[in-house]
Design an enzyme around this catalytic site. Structure first.
Site, PDB file in Angstrom:
ATOM      1  N   HIS A 107      -3.232   0.515  -4.567  1.00 31.70           N
ATOM      2  CA  HIS A 107      -2.637  -0.637  -5.250  1.00 31.70           C
ATOM      3  C   HIS A 107      -2.976  -0.542  -6.730  1.00 31.70           C
ATOM      4  O   HIS A 107      -4.126  -0.708  -7.131  1.00 31.70           O
ATOM      5  CB  HIS A 107      -3.199  -1.946  -4.689  1.00 31.70           C
ATOM      6  N   ASN A 163       0.997   3.258  11.009  1.00 32.68           N
ATOM      7  CA  ASN A 163       0.188   3.684  12.162  1.00 32.68           C
ATOM      8  C   ASN A 163       0.660   2.895  13.373  1.00 32.68           C
ATOM      9  O   ASN A 163       1.283   1.841  13.223  1.00 32.68           O
ATOM     10  CB  ASN A 163      -1.303   3.415  11.906  1.00 32.68           C
ATOM     11  N   HIS A 167      -7.493   3.613   6.509  1.00 33.42           N
ATOM     12  CA  HIS A 167      -6.699   3.397   5.294  1.00 33.42           C
ATOM     13  C   HIS A 167      -6.058   4.712   4.824  1.00 33.42           C
ATOM     14  O   HIS A 167      -4.963   4.704   4.251  1.00 33.42           O
ATOM     15  CB  HIS A 167      -7.548   2.773   4.183  1.00 33.42           C
ATOM     16  N   TYR A 193      -8.346 -10.978   1.777  1.00 29.30           N
ATOM     17  CA  TYR A 193      -9.619 -10.384   2.215  1.00 29.30           C
ATOM     18  C   TYR A 193     -10.454  -9.841   1.050  1.00 29.30           C
ATOM     19  O   TYR A 193     -11.628  -9.547   1.221  1.00 29.30           O
ATOM     20  CB  TYR A 193      -9.404  -9.287   3.265  1.00 29.30           C
ATOM     21  N   GLU A 194      -9.836  -9.720  -0.129  1.00 35.08           N
ATOM     22  CA  GLU A 194     -10.627  -9.265  -1.281  1.00 35.08           C
ATOM     23  C   GLU A 194     -11.523 -10.387  -1.808  1.00 35.08           C
ATOM     24  O   GLU A 194     -12.338 -10.153  -2.708  1.00 35.08           O
ATOM     25  CB  GLU A 194      -9.694  -8.748  -2.384  1.00 35.08           C
ATOM     26  N   HIS A 252      -5.131  -9.275  -2.082  1.00 37.12           N
ATOM     27  CA  HIS A 252      -5.157  -9.776  -0.704  1.00 37.12           C
ATOM     28  C   HIS A 252      -6.224 -10.847  -0.560  1.00 37.12           C
ATOM     29  O   HIS A 252      -7.228 -10.854  -1.277  1.00 37.12           O
ATOM     30  CB  HIS A 252      -5.479  -8.640   0.282  1.00 37.12           C
ATOM     31  N   MET A 293      -1.824  -7.364   6.740  1.00 37.40           N
ATOM     32  CA  MET A 293      -2.813  -8.238   6.094  1.00 37.40           C
ATOM     33  C   MET A 293      -2.273  -8.883   4.821  1.00 37.40           C
ATOM     34  O   MET A 293      -3.043  -9.213   3.921  1.00 37.40           O
ATOM     35  CB  MET A 293      -4.067  -7.424   5.770  1.00 37.40           C
ATOM     36  N   SER A 294      -0.968  -9.054   4.748  1.00 39.26           N
ATOM     37  CA  SER A 294      -0.419  -9.608   3.494  1.00 39.26           C
ATOM     38  C   SER A 294       0.891 -10.342   3.771  1.00 39.26           C
ATOM     39  O   SER A 294       1.128 -10.809   4.875  1.00 39.26           O
ATOM     40  CB  SER A 294      -0.167  -8.461   2.509  1.00 39.26           C
ATOM     41  N   ALA A 310       2.476  -2.362   4.112  1.00 38.03           N
ATOM     42  CA  ALA A 310       2.150  -1.365   5.132  1.00 38.03           C
ATOM     43  C   ALA A 310       1.714  -2.148   6.364  1.00 38.03           C
ATOM     44  O   ALA A 310       1.015  -3.157   6.234  1.00 38.03           O
ATOM     45  CB  ALA A 310       1.024  -0.469   4.654  1.00 38.03           C
ATOM     46  N   SER A 326       0.817  -1.228   0.000  1.00 37.17           N
ATOM     47  CA  SER A 326       0.000   0.000   0.000  1.00 37.17           C
ATOM     48  C   SER A 326       0.839   1.260   0.000  1.00 37.17           C
ATOM     49  O   SER A 326       1.644   1.487   0.903  1.00 37.17           O
ATOM     50  CB  SER A 326      -0.886   0.046   1.252  1.00 37.17           C
TER      51      SER A 326
END
Ligand code: HPA
Length: 281
Positions: free
Chosen positions: A64, A241, A255, A88-89, A86, A217-218, A116, A33
């Protein structure tokens, strides 16, 4: 469970890419990201949107781009993924990790993977860059792993070892480059979750307890298939963050925050990756 003929799909995707960019790759780079600007440094680029490539899933996440930029970086033949897909997609795990196997088929023996991430280590600050020393595969522990299913023997063994997942020599090189180019570089353990929801404070305290320095998440799944096929892996997390270990501290993550911090992280990442590639050339 239904199994697609992965060998065939990988080969068809690789064959297609070769029709447009015939040259062998040496290093594959996955940009997370907001970290896409590194792709602008590629010389003589051939740009191939994932939508052109057979069997590739499309990235739906802002930040992306969803394309390969294939060419040379400091003399090294590279295939750069500007944006990833990802889990989650909603894509199946074999499709999330398909590009790495395609990169392997195209000749890449090294994977540089970036993401990220939320910083759990209290010594981290927003916009820090973290060298990944190891990971915790949280999805894998609950039975979701890209290597589940018939083993692809032409890539690697049924039971790949993961004690050497993040290559020690490449990590040492990255640290040397960081010192030489005066880029501050943190180091730590990345925990991969599925997302897309960010974590609760209780989950983040739990992750801190098990030794996590950053959460995202990746990455983990890509590293698994890369290691399965014998690729060397170098990984970086951009700390976008800071984890909110209690609801009383900081602000909830978003995001937008991730994308804003990535703008500051990208130049650090570019310096280090350039320095590493210069040594590999
Ligand atoms: N959690 C999970 N994934 C992330 C985060 C986070 O705080 N920041 C960027 N990716």
């Amino acid at each position: 469970m239904q199994h697609v003929d992965q060998e065939k799909e990988i080969q068809e995707a690789a064959d297609y890419i070769r029709t447009r960019a015939p040259r062998d790759w040496r290093v594959m780079i996955v940009l997370g990201s907001g970290l896409g600007p590194l792709a602008d440094e590629v010389r003589n680029p051939v740009v191939i949107p994932y939508s052109d490539i057979p069997h590739f899933a499309q990235s739906t996440v802002p930040g992306h781009s969803g394309r390969f930029v294939i060419g040379e970086l400091l003399g090294v033949p590279v295939g750069v993924m500007q944006g990833r897909v990802h889990f989650y997609e909603g894509h199946p795990m074999w499709q999330v990790t398909l590009p790495v196997r395609v990169g392997r088929r195209l000749g890449a023996d090294t994977l540089i993977v970036t993401n990220a991430a939320g910083g759990i280590n209290r010594g981290f600050e927003v916009a820090d860059l973290m060298l990944i020393s190891d990971h915790v595969n949280f999805l894998g522990m609950s039975g979701v792993n890209p290597l589940i299913g018939p083993n692809l023997d032409s890539f690697g063994p049924r039971f790949p070892e993961m004690t050497t997942a993040y290559d020690a020599e490449l990590r040492a090189l990255a640290k040397r480059v960081a010192v030489e180019s005066s880029v501050p570089l943190q180091e730590g353990v990345y925990v991969g979750l599925s997302g897309p929801a960010f974590e609760t404070p209780a989950e983040l305290r739990f992750l801190r307890t098990i030794g996590a320095d950053a959460v995202g998440m990746s990455t983990v799944n890509e590293v698994l298939v890369a290691r399965h096929s014998g690729m060397k892996v170098l990984g970086f997390s951009g700390i976008t963050n800071l984890a909110r270990l209690s609801p009383d501290e900081g602000e909830p993550p978003s995001h937008e925050e991730v994308t804003t911090a990535s703008v500051k992280i990208a130049p650090k990442l570019i310096s280090i990756v350039r320095g590493v590639l210069a040594q590999l050339a």
